[in-house]
Scaffold this motif. Structure first.
Motif, mmCIF file in Angstrom:
data_model
loop_
_atom_site.group_PDB
_atom_site.id
_atom_site.type_symbol
_atom_site.label_atom_id
_atom_site.label_comp_id
_atom_site.label_asym_id
_atom_site.label_seq_id
_atom_site.Cartn_x
_atom_site.Cartn_y
_atom_site.Cartn_z
ATOM 1 N N ASN A 39 17.786 -6.947 0.493
ATOM 2 C CA ASN A 39 16.704 -7.753 1.051
ATOM 3 C C ASN A 39 17.174 -8.456 2.318
ATOM 4 O O ASN A 39 18.332 -8.857 2.407
ATOM 5 C CB ASN A 39 16.263 -8.804 0.017
ATOM 6 N N ALA A 41 15.608 -11.191 5.514
ATOM 7 C CA ALA A 41 14.486 -11.962 6.068
ATOM 8 C C ALA A 41 15.011 -13.088 6.951
ATOM 9 O O ALA A 41 16.070 -13.651 6.679
ATOM 10 C CB ALA A 41 13.627 -12.536 4.941
ATOM 11 N N PRO A 42 14.238 -13.434 8.004
ATOM 12 C CA PRO A 42 14.650 -14.539 8.877
ATOM 13 C C PRO A 42 14.150 -15.896 8.380
ATOM 14 O O PRO A 42 13.031 -15.999 7.867
ATOM 15 C CB PRO A 42 13.968 -14.175 10.205
ATOM 16 N N TYR A 43 14.978 -16.923 8.599
ATOM 17 C CA TYR A 43 14.623 -18.295 8.235
ATOM 18 C C TYR A 43 15.064 -19.237 9.357
ATOM 19 O O TYR A 43 16.261 -19.316 9.648
ATOM 20 C CB TYR A 43 15.288 -18.689 6.901
ATOM 21 N N SER A 44 14.094 -19.925 9.960
ATOM 22 C CA SER A 44 14.467 -20.800 11.077
ATOM 23 C C SER A 44 14.506 -22.281 10.696
ATOM 24 O O SER A 44 14.847 -23.118 11.529
ATOM 25 C CB SER A 44 13.532 -20.581 12.269
ATOM 26 N N PHE A 45 14.147 -22.606 9.449
ATOM 27 C CA PHE A 45 14.496 -23.936 8.948
ATOM 28 C C PHE A 45 15.939 -23.767 8.479
ATOM 29 O O PHE A 45 16.222 -23.562 7.293
ATOM 30 C CB PHE A 45 13.585 -24.366 7.788
ATOM 31 N N SER A 59 15.761 -23.112 4.476
ATOM 32 C CA SER A 59 14.713 -23.552 3.557
ATOM 33 C C SER A 59 13.549 -22.576 3.445
ATOM 34 O O SER A 59 12.646 -22.576 4.281
ATOM 35 C CB SER A 59 14.198 -24.927 4.020
ATOM 36 N N PRO A 60 13.575 -21.735 2.402
ATOM 37 C CA PRO A 60 12.412 -20.876 2.138
ATOM 38 C C PRO A 60 11.305 -21.736 1.546
ATOM 39 O O PRO A 60 11.562 -22.548 0.654
ATOM 40 C CB PRO A 60 12.921 -19.873 1.096
ATOM 41 N N SER A 61 10.081 -21.580 2.047
ATOM 42 C CA SER A 61 8.988 -22.367 1.468
ATOM 43 C C SER A 61 8.433 -21.658 0.240
ATOM 44 O O SER A 61 8.588 -20.447 0.084
ATOM 45 C CB SER A 61 7.901 -22.600 2.512
ATOM 46 N N LYS A 70 10.204 -17.009 -2.601
ATOM 47 C CA LYS A 70 10.349 -15.831 -1.747
ATOM 48 C C LYS A 70 11.483 -14.985 -2.304
ATOM 49 O O LYS A 70 12.361 -15.486 -3.029
ATOM 50 C CB LYS A 70 10.613 -16.256 -0.303
ATOM 51 N N ASP A 71 11.476 -13.680 -1.973
ATOM 52 C CA ASP A 71 12.471 -12.758 -2.539
ATOM 53 C C ASP A 71 13.897 -13.250 -2.273
ATOM 54 O O ASP A 71 14.779 -13.143 -3.132
ATOM 55 C CB ASP A 71 12.304 -11.358 -1.949
ATOM 56 N N THR A 72 14.119 -13.757 -1.078
ATOM 57 C CA THR A 72 15.454 -14.250 -0.708
ATOM 58 C C THR A 72 15.946 -15.290 -1.716
ATOM 59 O O THR A 72 17.071 -15.207 -2.218
ATOM 60 C CB THR A 72 15.402 -14.874 0.711
ATOM 61 N N ALA A 99 10.556 -9.727 8.758
ATOM 62 C CA ALA A 99 9.783 -10.870 8.258
ATOM 63 C C ALA A 99 8.489 -10.424 7.587
ATOM 64 O O ALA A 99 7.744 -11.249 7.057
ATOM 65 C CB ALA A 99 9.467 -11.827 9.401
ATOM 66 N N ARG A 183 14.130 -19.943 17.725
ATOM 67 C CA ARG A 183 12.682 -19.855 17.506
ATOM 68 C C ARG A 183 12.004 -21.119 18.000
ATOM 69 O O ARG A 183 12.454 -22.233 17.737
ATOM 70 C CB ARG A 183 12.385 -19.657 16.018
ATOM 71 N N TYR A 189 9.981 -17.319 21.132
ATOM 72 C CA TYR A 189 11.434 -17.383 20.960
ATOM 73 C C TYR A 189 12.056 -17.803 22.275
ATOM 74 O O TYR A 189 11.401 -17.790 23.318
ATOM 75 C CB TYR A 189 11.968 -16.002 20.534
HETATM 76 C C1 LIG Z 1 11.741 -16.192 13.142
HETATM 77 C C2 LIG Z 1 11.188 -16.463 11.768
HETATM 78 C C3 LIG Z 1 11.599 -17.592 11.082
HETATM 79 C C4 LIG Z 1 11.115 -17.837 9.798
HETATM 80 N N1 LIG Z 1 11.536 -18.971 9.144
HETATM 81 C C5 LIG Z 1 11.107 -19.220 7.905
HETATM 82 C C6 LIG Z 1 11.561 -20.385 7.209
HETATM 83 O O1 LIG Z 1 12.385 -21.172 7.687
HETATM 84 N N2 LIG Z 1 11.091 -20.586 5.944
HETATM 85 C C7 LIG Z 1 10.233 -19.709 5.349
HETATM 86 O O2 LIG Z 1 9.860 -19.923 4.206
HETATM 87 N N3 LIG Z 1 9.797 -18.591 5.985
HETATM 88 C C8 LIG Z 1 10.222 -18.328 7.233
HETATM 89 N N4 LIG Z 1 9.806 -17.196 7.881
HETATM 90 C C9 LIG Z 1 8.946 -16.245 7.157
HETATM 91 C C10 LIG Z 1 9.784 -15.346 6.243
HETATM 92 O O3 LIG Z 1 10.738 -14.603 6.995
HETATM 93 C C11 LIG Z 1 8.846 -14.349 5.508
HETATM 94 O O4 LIG Z 1 8.037 -15.096 4.616
HETATM 95 C C12 LIG Z 1 9.555 -13.259 4.779
HETATM 96 O O5 LIG Z 1 8.617 -12.305 4.344
HETATM 97 C C13 LIG Z 1 10.314 -13.732 3.560
HETATM 98 O O6 LIG Z 1 10.956 -12.619 3.027
HETATM 99 P P1 LIG Z 1 11.554 -12.547 1.571
HETATM 100 O O7 LIG Z 1 10.408 -12.714 0.584
HETATM 101 O O8 LIG Z 1 12.176 -11.190 1.536
HETATM 102 O O9 LIG Z 1 12.567 -13.653 1.437
HETATM 103 C C14 LIG Z 1 10.213 -16.937 9.177
HETATM 104 C C15 LIG Z 1 9.782 -15.805 9.896
HETATM 105 C C16 LIG Z 1 10.245 -15.576 11.185
HETATM 106 C C17 LIG Z 1 9.781 -14.371 11.950
#
Ligand SMILES: Cc1cc2nc3c(=O)[nH]c(=O)nc-3n(C[C@H](O)[C@H](O)[C@H](O)COP(=O)(O)O)c2cc1C
Length: 207
Positions: A39, A41-45, A59-61, A70-72, A99, A183, A189
Motif C-alpha cells: 500500500n 499513499a501521500p500524507y501532508s499532515f 495524520s490520516p483522517s 484509511k488503509d495506511t 492518492a 503541498r 504544490y
Molecule cells: C499530497 C496529498 C496529501 C495528502 N495528505 C493527507 C493527509 O495528511 N491526511 C489524510 O488523511 N489524507 C491525505 N491525503 C489523501 C490520502 O492520500 C488518500 O485518502 C488516500 O487514498 C489514502 O490511501 P490509503 O487508504 O491507502 O491510506 C493526501 C492526498 C494528497 C494527494
C-alpha cells in the motif's frame, strides 16, 4: 476576519487549515497489509518532531463509516511498521496517482508505477525510486477526534534512513538533489528551489 472553528463546517475548516499551514512536506507512506498487499499513499499532515530519538508523525483522517481507518493506518496498526518515502519533483505525478481512493486489495505501487523494494530493518516495502526514505516503527497513535475528518496522529520511531548515492555529504542533505515538493492548499504544490539563508542572531549579553 475572525473565524471560530465551531462556527465553520468541517469542509471549510479543512480548506482553511490546508491553505494556511503551507507549504507542508509530504510523507509518501508505504505499508503492507496482513495478507501481503503493498500500500502507498501521500500524507501532508506530516513532519519530523524529534531528532534524538528520531521521530516523525503524520495524520490520516478518519473516513465515514464502520472501520473508518484509511488503509495506511489499518496496515500500520496491524504490522507496527511503515516507511516514509520523500517525494522529489520527478515523483510528484506518481505520488498523486497513489492518492486515489481504491479498495485495500489494490496494490498502489502498481497504480503509481513505482517499484517496491524490501526495507532493511522492518517488514514493509520502500519506494525504490525515492531518493530519501525512513523506515519507521509505530510508537503511538493518538486519535484527535471521532468525526469523519478527525485526524489520527501516528508517531513513528525512525529505525533506518536511506539516501541515494551522492545525496548527503557529511550528513548534510543536498536540497537541490533531493528537490522535494511541498503541498499547498487544494491541488497546488510547490518546489524547494527558491531558498534564502538567515544567520541565527547571537545572544546580546547587554540586554
Ligand atoms: C499530497 C496529498 C496529501 C495528502 N495528505 C493527507 C493527509 O495528511 N491526511 C489524510 O488523511 N489524507 C491525505 N491525503 C489523501 C490520502 O492520500 C488518500 O485518502 C488516500 O487514498 C489514502 O490511501 P490509503 O487508504 O491507502 O491510506 C493526501 C492526498 C494528497 C494527494
Amino acid at each position: 476576519m475572525i473565524i471560530k472553528p465551531e462556527e465553520v463546517s468541517a469542509k471549510d475548516l479543512y480548506k482553511l487549515m490546508i491553505g494556511t499551514v503551507v507549504p507542508r512536506p509530504i510523507a509518501w507512506v508505504s505499508t503492507v497489509s496482513e495478507d501481503g498487499t503493498n500500500n502507498l499513499a501521500p500524507y501532508s499532515f506530516f513532519n519530523a518532531v524529534s531528532a534524538d530519538p528520531p521521530v516523525v508523525c503524520f495524520s490520516p483522517s478518519r473516513k465515514p463509516g464502520g472501520d473508518n481507518r484509511k488503509d495506511t493506518l489499518r496496515n500500520i496498526e496491524t504490522t507496527g511498521v511503515f516507511v516514509v518515502n520523500m517525494v522529489s519533483e520527478h515523483l510528484a505525478a506518481a505520488m498523486n496517482q497513489s492518492a486515489a481512493d481504491v479498495p485495500p486489495e489494490v496494490d498502489e505501487f502498481v497504480l503509481a508505477g513505482v517499484t517496491p523494494e524490501p526495507a532493511t530493518r522492518i517488514a514493509a516495502p520502500m519506494v525504490k525510486e525515492a531518493l530519501a526514505k525512513m523506515e519507521c516503527r509505530l510508537r503511538q497513535v493518538i486519535p484527535l477526534g471521532d468525526q469523519p475528518s478527525s485526524g489520527m496522529l501516528v508517531l513513528g520511531d525512525v529505525v533506518c534512513l536511506h539516501f541515494a548515492e551522492g545525496l548527503i555529504d557529511n550528513y548534510k542533505v543536498d536540497p537541490d538533489l533531493l528537490n522535494a515538493v511541498g503541498r499547498m492548499g487544494g491541488t497546488s504544490y510547490c518546489g524547494t528551489r527558491q531558498r534564502f539563508d538567515l544567520e541565527r542572531p547571537t545572544t546580546n549579553t547587554k540586554l
